[in-house]
Design an enzyme around this catalytic site. Structure first.
Site, mmCIF file in Angstrom:
data_model
loop_
_atom_site.group_PDB
_atom_site.id
_atom_site.type_symbol
_atom_site.label_atom_id
_atom_site.label_comp_id
_atom_site.label_asym_id
_atom_site.label_seq_id
_atom_site.Cartn_x
_atom_site.Cartn_y
_atom_site.Cartn_z
ATOM 1 N N ARG A 78 -54.322 -38.186 17.258
ATOM 2 C CA ARG A 78 -53.599 -37.002 18.126
ATOM 3 C C ARG A 78 -52.415 -37.857 17.072
ATOM 4 O O ARG A 78 -51.485 -37.361 16.223
ATOM 5 C CB ARG A 78 -53.384 -36.612 19.262
ATOM 6 C CG ARG A 78 -53.020 -35.806 19.429
ATOM 7 C CD ARG A 78 -53.698 -34.523 20.648
ATOM 8 N NE ARG A 78 -52.870 -35.887 21.776
ATOM 9 C CZ ARG A 78 -52.756 -35.278 23.916
ATOM 10 N NH1 ARG A 78 -53.475 -34.298 23.491
ATOM 11 N NH2 ARG A 78 -52.210 -36.202 24.289
ATOM 12 N N LYS B 84 -46.263 -30.754 32.948
ATOM 13 C CA LYS B 84 -46.182 -30.140 32.218
ATOM 14 C C LYS B 84 -47.976 -28.584 32.059
ATOM 15 O O LYS B 84 -47.818 -28.678 33.234
ATOM 16 C CB LYS B 84 -47.099 -30.857 30.509
ATOM 17 C CG LYS B 84 -48.543 -31.229 30.830
ATOM 18 C CD LYS B 84 -49.319 -32.283 29.778
ATOM 19 C CE LYS B 84 -50.534 -32.729 29.912
ATOM 20 N NZ LYS B 84 -50.922 -33.392 28.961
ATOM 21 N N MET C 151 -60.089 -6.437 33.988
ATOM 22 C CA MET C 151 -59.316 -7.084 33.637
ATOM 23 C C MET C 151 -58.657 -7.267 34.849
ATOM 24 O O MET C 151 -58.018 -8.113 35.099
ATOM 25 C CB MET C 151 -58.439 -6.156 33.378
ATOM 26 C CG MET C 151 -57.160 -6.710 32.699
ATOM 27 S SD MET C 151 -56.265 -5.838 31.640
ATOM 28 C CE MET C 151 -57.239 -5.356 30.514
ATOM 29 N N TYR D 116 -68.806 -2.374 34.758
ATOM 30 C CA TYR D 116 -68.962 -2.109 32.803
ATOM 31 C C TYR D 116 -70.466 -2.606 32.342
ATOM 32 O O TYR D 116 -70.651 -3.721 33.278
ATOM 33 C CB TYR D 116 -67.646 -3.207 31.954
ATOM 34 C CG TYR D 116 -66.480 -2.624 32.039
ATOM 35 C CD1 TYR D 116 -66.416 -1.114 31.854
ATOM 36 C CD2 TYR D 116 -65.259 -3.138 32.331
ATOM 37 C CE1 TYR D 116 -64.871 -0.932 32.258
ATOM 38 C CE2 TYR D 116 -63.787 -2.618 33.280
ATOM 39 C CZ TYR D 116 -64.209 -1.415 31.959
ATOM 40 O OH TYR D 116 -62.832 -0.996 32.462
HETATM 41 C C1 PLP Z 1 -51.416 -34.089 29.972
HETATM 42 C C2 PLP Z 1 -51.509 -36.015 29.353
HETATM 43 C C3 PLP Z 1 -51.545 -36.962 30.201
HETATM 44 C C4 PLP Z 1 -52.116 -36.380 31.895
HETATM 45 O O1 PLP Z 1 -53.669 -36.718 31.550
HETATM 46 P P1 PLP Z 1 -54.461 -36.595 33.052
HETATM 47 O O2 PLP Z 1 -56.382 -36.193 31.829
HETATM 48 O O3 PLP Z 1 -54.155 -34.654 33.011
HETATM 49 O O4 PLP Z 1 -54.356 -37.064 34.139
HETATM 50 C C5 PLP Z 1 -50.924 -38.127 30.525
HETATM 51 N N1 PLP Z 1 -50.456 -38.599 29.002
HETATM 52 C C6 PLP Z 1 -50.686 -37.904 28.307
HETATM 53 C C7 PLP Z 1 -50.216 -38.048 26.550
HETATM 54 C C8 PLP Z 1 -50.408 -36.719 28.068
HETATM 55 O O5 PLP Z 1 -50.821 -35.433 26.829
#
Ligand code: PLP
Length: 373
Positions: free
Chosen positions: A133, A34, A314, A266
């Site tokens: 969540r 992701k 920046m 800065y």
């Molecule tokens: C992002 C995520 C992971 C991976 O977690 P890491 O801590 O990066 O290994 C696994 N499962 C779910 C549901 C996630 O959202």
């Protein structure tokens, strides 16, 4: 363009990490890619993970899954959370495997599968065992499992949960993980009572996989470990045999000799401690270098750590080189190895009071990604 500032991703390190995580867990790997592969470039990382025998890929958004398909990747892709109902046609079009938990979403998904005349769609059902969540709360486990299992358009191919405290190296954190895994076992027992026999059962993120053998089920779901980075200051990736995949490199763009006491950048937050050289490096917070590295961070020039002098701006930052004259065009390593030295993402996370995840996902699209190996 010939901007010297770029990210280099070592795909051999990704392959090593995926193979190593799978071997450590004794289970197939679902590599989480992701957020553009945690900033590393999702398609290239996905291909490397598949080279190392990852069984699955996982993304957070439908468009992330669609981008993997557009890149020609046909491996199974898990969509980790329900998108909005309006995105269901795109989810089906991209051939993603959805994680489900809301009755309204499940009904809409089944209706769309029916409308399109598709065969049974495999889904994974997520239990909330304490993350709080997304996922089905315990009082709803039985009705939701019954609902999905009783829907002819869907089949329960997987059951999962997500750990809230796997990276908390405390007795309270470990107790929470044990309670979550016990709750997950009750969820699995509920499903078994209903005759549900999923092919895939999974709970472990990177920290779970590394620290909690009980979370290693028939599939593990590491993200940060795939990139060789630590989930927490106390869960050190290198100690577990993982290798960082990302380097951030640039080059000296300007060099100047300053008398002792000369302020730079800065706010004049830094002054030359003696007569000496300061190098300008064309990388800044618009590239994702935290401004918190001001007067704190270090970068490598000729294999030597040089401190960041004054405020990170920046587009540029400054390095104090003391007596050593830097030359325009010489390589500077902001993250990664040069000579015998190494600057780690973990250091930046400490300076910026955050976690490695936030550092790498905030490296911006202004930085070209070069994939090596
Ligand atoms: C992002 C995520 C992971 C991976 O977690 P890491 O801590 O990066 O290994 C696994 N499962 C779910 C549901 C996630 O959202």
């Amino acid at each position: 363009m010939s901007r010297p500032t770029r990210i280099e991703v070592d795909l051999d390190a990704v392959r090593h990490n995926v193979a190593h995580l799978g071997a450590s867990a004794g289970a197939p790997v679902c590599a989480v890619v992701k957020a553009d592969g945690y900033g590393h470039g999702a398609a290239a990382v996905a291909r490397a993970a598949l080279d190392a025998d990852a069984a699955w890929l996982a993304v957070a958004l439908v468009e992330e899954g669609a981008q993997l398909r557009a890149a020609g990747i046909d491996a199974p892709v898990l969509l980790l959370s329900e998108p909005s109902i309006a995105d269901i046609p795109a989810l089906l079009e991209a051939d993603l495997t959805p994680v489900v938990y809301r009755p309204a979403f499940i009904a809409a998904l089944a209706a769309q599968v029916r409308a399109e005349g598709r065969g049974r769609l495999a889904v994974h059902v997520k239990a909330d065992t304490g993350m709080g969540r997304v996922g089905v709360r315990p009082v709803q486990w039985e009705p939701v499992l019954r609902e999905v299992a009783g829907t002819p358009q869907l089949s329960v191919d997987g059951l999962l949960t997500h750990l809230a405290c796997a990276d908390e190296v405390t007795s309270a954190g470990d107790a929470t993980t044990r309670e979550q895994l016990a709750a997950f076992d009750r969820f699995l027992a509920t499903a078994a009572r209903l005759g549900i026999r999923p092919r895939w059962v999974h709970a472990a993120n990177t920290a779970g996989l590394l620290r909690h053998p009980g979370s290693r089920r028939g599939l593990v779901r590491p993200g940060i470990g795939v990139y060789g980075l630590s989930p927490d200051v106390e869960v050190v990736a290198a100690d577990h045999g993982l290798r960082p995949a990302l380097r951030l490199v640039s080059a000296v763009s300007y060099a100047k000799q300053l008398p002792a006491g000369t302020p730079v950048s800065y706010g004049h937050r830094w002054r030359a401690p003696s007569d000496g050289w300061v190098a300008t490096v064309p990388v800044g917070y618009a590239d994702g270098v935290p401004r918190a590295l001001t007067n704190r961070g270090q970068a490598l020039l000729r294999g030597v750590r040089r401190p960041v002098a004054g405020t990170v701006t920046m587009d540029q930052l400054l390095l104090w080189c003391g007596d050593e004259e830097p030359h325009v065009g010489e390589q500077v390593v902001l993250l990664g190895v040069q000579g015998g030295e190494q600057v780690r993402v973990e250091e930046w996370a400490v300076h910026a009071d955050t976690i490695t995840y936030e550092i790498v996902t905030q490296l911006t699209s202004r930085l070209p990604r070069h994939h090596l190996g």
